[in-house]
Motif scaffolding. Structure first.
Motif, PDB file in Angstrom:
ATOM      1  N   LEU A   1      14.030  90.692  48.301  1.00 42.93           N
ATOM      2  CA  LEU A   1      15.087  91.572  47.878  1.00 42.93           C
ATOM      3  C   LEU A   1      14.403  92.846  47.754  1.00 42.93           C
ATOM      4  CD1 LEU A   1      17.164  89.836  45.530  1.00 42.93           C
ATOM      5  CD2 LEU A   1      17.485  90.163  47.961  1.00 42.93           C
ATOM      6  N   LEU A   2      12.869  93.028  47.176  1.00 43.61           N
ATOM      7  CA  LEU A   2      12.329  94.161  46.866  1.00 43.61           C
ATOM      8  C   LEU A   2      12.100  95.000  48.086  1.00 43.61           C
ATOM      9  CD1 LEU A   2      10.134  93.201  43.611  1.00 43.61           C
ATOM     10  CD2 LEU A   2      12.446  94.423  43.845  1.00 43.61           C
ATOM     11  N   ALA A   3      11.914  94.317  49.048  1.00 42.96           N
ATOM     12  CA  ALA A   3      11.312  94.815  50.387  1.00 42.96           C
ATOM     13  C   ALA A   3      12.500  95.331  51.356  1.00 42.96           C
ATOM     14  CB  ALA A   3      10.615  93.811  51.167  1.00 42.96           C
ATOM     15  N   THR A   4      13.683  95.249  50.730  1.00 42.56           N
ATOM     16  CA  THR A   4      15.030  95.505  51.605  1.00 42.56           C
ATOM     17  C   THR A   4      15.235  97.052  51.429  1.00 42.56           C
ATOM     18  OG1 THR A   4      16.115  93.356  50.912  1.00 42.56           O
ATOM     19  CG2 THR A   4      17.548  95.016  51.564  1.00 42.56           C
ATOM     20  N   ASP A   5      15.826  97.449  52.594  1.00 40.39           N
ATOM     21  CA  ASP A   5      16.115  98.988  52.902  1.00 40.39           C
ATOM     22  C   ASP A   5      17.390  99.115  52.275  1.00 40.39           C
ATOM     23  OD1 ASP A   5      16.756 101.552  53.615  1.00 40.39           O
ATOM     24  OD2 ASP A   5      16.213 101.271  55.909  1.00 40.39           O
ATOM     25  N   TRP A   6      17.803  99.254  50.916  1.00 40.01           N
ATOM     26  CA  TRP A   6      19.238  99.115  50.526  1.00 40.01           C
ATOM     27  C   TRP A   6      19.838 100.247  50.763  1.00 40.01           C
ATOM     28  CZ3 TRP A   6      20.817  94.772  48.789  1.00 40.01           C
ATOM     29  CH2 TRP A   6      19.844  93.589  48.447  1.00 40.01           C
ATOM     30  N   ALA A   7      19.250 101.380  50.905  1.00 42.30           N
ATOM     31  CA  ALA A   7      20.059 102.542  51.196  1.00 42.30           C
ATOM     32  C   ALA A   7      20.619 102.458  52.702  1.00 42.30           C
ATOM     33  CB  ALA A   7      19.299 103.791  50.981  1.00 42.30           C
ATOM     34  N   GLY A   8      19.432 102.189  53.451  1.00 38.97           N
ATOM     35  CA  GLY A   8      19.792 102.221  55.088  1.00 38.97           C
ATOM     36  C   GLY A   8      20.929 101.074  55.562  1.00 38.97           C
ATOM     37  N   ASP A   9      20.325  99.937  55.045  1.00 40.42           N
ATOM     38  CA  ASP A   9      21.264  98.692  55.489  1.00 40.42           C
ATOM     39  C   ASP A   9      22.549  98.490  54.662  1.00 40.42           C
ATOM     40  OD1 ASP A   9      19.356  98.362  57.193  1.00 40.42           O
ATOM     41  OD2 ASP A   9      18.002  96.810  56.181  1.00 40.42           O
ATOM     42  N   TYR A  10      22.584  98.906  53.370  1.00 37.89           N
ATOM     43  CA  TYR A  10      23.693  98.462  52.687  1.00 37.89           C
ATOM     44  C   TYR A  10      24.479  99.673  51.961  1.00 37.89           C
ATOM     45  CZ  TYR A  10      21.893  93.412  53.106  1.00 37.89           C
ATOM     46  OH  TYR A  10      21.474  92.530  53.314  1.00 37.89           O
ATOM     47  N   GLY A  11      23.944 100.786  52.005  1.00 34.78           N
ATOM     48  CA  GLY A  11      24.554 101.834  51.463  1.00 34.78           C
ATOM     49  C   GLY A  11      24.509 102.028  49.943  1.00 34.78           C
ATOM     50  N   LEU A  12      23.566 101.307  49.366  1.00 29.77           N
ATOM     51  CA  LEU A  12      23.248 101.301  47.976  1.00 29.77           C
ATOM     52  C   LEU A  12      22.035 102.069  47.738  1.00 29.77           C
ATOM     53  CD1 LEU A  12      23.858  97.305  47.910  1.00 29.77           C
ATOM     54  CD2 LEU A  12      25.433  99.214  46.442  1.00 29.77           C
ATOM     55  N   PRO A  13      21.733 102.340  46.380  1.00 25.18           N
ATOM     56  CA  PRO A  13      20.614 103.123  46.083  1.00 25.18           C
ATOM     57  C   PRO A  13      19.076 102.549  46.420  1.00 25.18           C
ATOM     58  CG  PRO A  13      22.084 102.935  44.138  1.00 25.18           C
ATOM     59  CD  PRO A  13      22.698 102.054  45.262  1.00 25.18           C
ATOM     60  N   ALA A  14      18.219 103.261  46.696  1.00 27.22           N
ATOM     61  CA  ALA A  14      17.003 102.684  47.519  1.00 27.22           C
ATOM     62  C   ALA A  14      16.453 101.939  46.469  1.00 27.22           C
ATOM     63  CB  ALA A  14      16.028 103.794  47.618  1.00 27.22           C
ATOM     64  N   ASP A  15      16.357 101.743  45.424  1.00 27.39           N
ATOM     65  CA  ASP A  15      15.995 101.019  44.195  1.00 27.39           C
ATOM     66  C   ASP A  15      16.938 100.531  43.281  1.00 27.39           C
ATOM     67  OD1 ASP A  15      13.274 101.097  45.394  1.00 27.39           O
ATOM     68  OD2 ASP A  15      13.088 102.966  44.756  1.00 27.39           O
TER      69      ASP A  15
END
Length: 293
Positions: A161-175
């Motif tokens: 989960l910490l390695a995930t690109d949350w902004a790019g892949d999920y539209g969520l904050p990066a961290d």
């Protein structure tokens, strides 16, 4: 040509000895009874919302133990079982300590190997976390104060989960997480391809590379604590020490919290005790941000 094994292991038996937690368990049967009894007690004593769907497959559900007050910090727990055993219900007990400290706890389920691949399990863990970040406010949790917890294979999934690109892949904050407390995790899974687990987890070189958190460390603002039981095999300590080194090399913050006298199973039971180091770490991570002056 001789088989070259990772991490300097000389034989398949050495890998099995290093990564089979039963070989160093103090009393595995007693631990299993405690998990069962304390988990049943937690489901009886605490507010409990079972098997809420977070994705399209039958396995993609999660259990929520809401806090007494709304706007609570959130403990998102991922269970272990080497990706091929256990369920969220087996670990309802981890809600006990965080609930005493005012947390809403979420324990996620996911499909198991060999019915699905490790790639699919990682996808499901990410989908569960995204669901929590988007929807936990409707269950009294504060999506700005979600702390990841994971044990063994769950520690591996927490690191993914910490390695995930949350902004790019999920539209969520990066961290998007307030912290992570990972216990006895597997952060370089290369040795497990040659272990007794291989018939169930069916790793190849590509799966090892895609799903070893140590190979995907990114710049990340999430505070990280890595814990393990000092009565476990040295391999579990090595996993945490090497992941901490890679995490810090990327400019990130990490702390170590070894647990004296604890075996692989007792190490996760610390989440049941609100006074434990792990629970007190959750409490610090889950505090509201200090307003800027």
């Amino acid at each position: 040509m001789a088989l070259r094994l990772p991490h300097g292991f000389a034989s398949l038996q050495e890998i099995d000895d290093a990564y089979d937690p039963l070989k160093r368990a103090i009393d595995a049967a007693a631990s299993n009874r405690q998990f069962s009894e304390r988990s049943e007690a937690a489901r009886r004593a605490l507010p409990y919302l079972p098997a809420i769907s977070y994705g399209p497959t039958v396995a993609e559900t999660l259990d929520i133990f809401p806090a007494a007050e709304s706007g609570a910090p959130v403990f998102l727990f991922i269970h272990g079982g080497y990706w091929r055993a256990r369920s969220a219900r087996d670990f309802s007990c981890v809600a006990a300590g965080p609930h005493s400290l005012g947390f809403t706890t979420v324990v996620i389920d996911y499909a198991l190997c060999p019915a699905v691949s490790l790639d699919e399990i990682v996808r499901q863990a990410r989908a569960a976390a995204a669901w929590v970040l988007r929807h936990i406010g409707g269950h009294g949790g504060d999506p700005q104060r979600v702390v990841i917890g994971g044990h063994s294979a769950g520690g591996h999934l927490g690191a993914m989960l910490l390695a995930t690109d949350w902004a790019g892949d999920y539209g969520l904050p990066a961290d998007p997480f307030a912290g992570a407390v990972l216990v006895s995790g597997l952060y370089d899974i290369a040795p497990l391809r040659f272990s007794y687990l291989q018939p169930a987890i069916q790793l190849d070189e590509g799966a090892v590379q895609r799903n070893s958190p140590i190979s995907h460390v990114r710049s990340c603002a999430t505070p990280l604590v890595l814990s393990w039981g000092e009565a476990e095999q040295d391999a579990f300590a090595r996993q945490s020490l090497e992941f901490r080194a890679a995490w810090e090399e990327a400019g990130n913050a990490a702390e170590l919290a070894p647990q004296p006298g604890a075996d692989h199973f007792a190490a996760v039971q610390a989440f049941e005790d609100p006074g434990s180091t792990l629970c007190q770490t959750l409490l610090q991570m889950g505090k509201p941000p200090t307003p800027c002056r």
